[in-house]
Design an enzyme around this catalytic site. Structure first.
Site: not given
Length: 104
Positions: A18, A22, A41, A76-77
């Site tokens: 993960y 990112h 963010y 992306w999901w």
């Protein structure tokens, strides 16, 4: 500007991947978020529980609400779905949080 916070749920054993994905966030995703008025963010991980805490500043609610409709976000999901709990459309299972304190 509205601050938004939410939690998501990472699958056990997916922490390193993960973070790697990112760190390599596609430029198109970064552009989409910035163009939608998203700033500051961050996503934090509770390594013990796998719960992730996201917080961001939203400068345009209408554009923010339209992010899920964008093909690059859906792509992306799809790319991230194997690492976390998701909804049927592969969007991250996300629970909004209520702010109870803020110090300026």
């Amino acid at each position: 500007m509205e601050r938004k916070a939410f939690k998501m749920f990472l699958n056990k054993g997916s922490e390193a991947e993960y973070k790697k994905r990112h760190e390599e966030t596609w430029p198109e995703i970064k552009d989409l978020l910035k163009d939608a008025g998203i700033a500051n963010y961050s996503i934090f991980l509770d390594e013990e529980t796998g719960v992730m805490f996201g917080v961001l500043d939203c400068h345009d609610e209408i554009k923010y609400q339209n992010i899920p409709l964008q093909p690059i976000m859906q792509k992306w999901w799809d790319y991230m779905k194997d690492l976390m709990q998701t909804n049927e459309d592969n969007s991250p299972l996300s629970i909004s949080l209520t702010e109870v304190f803020y110090l300026k």
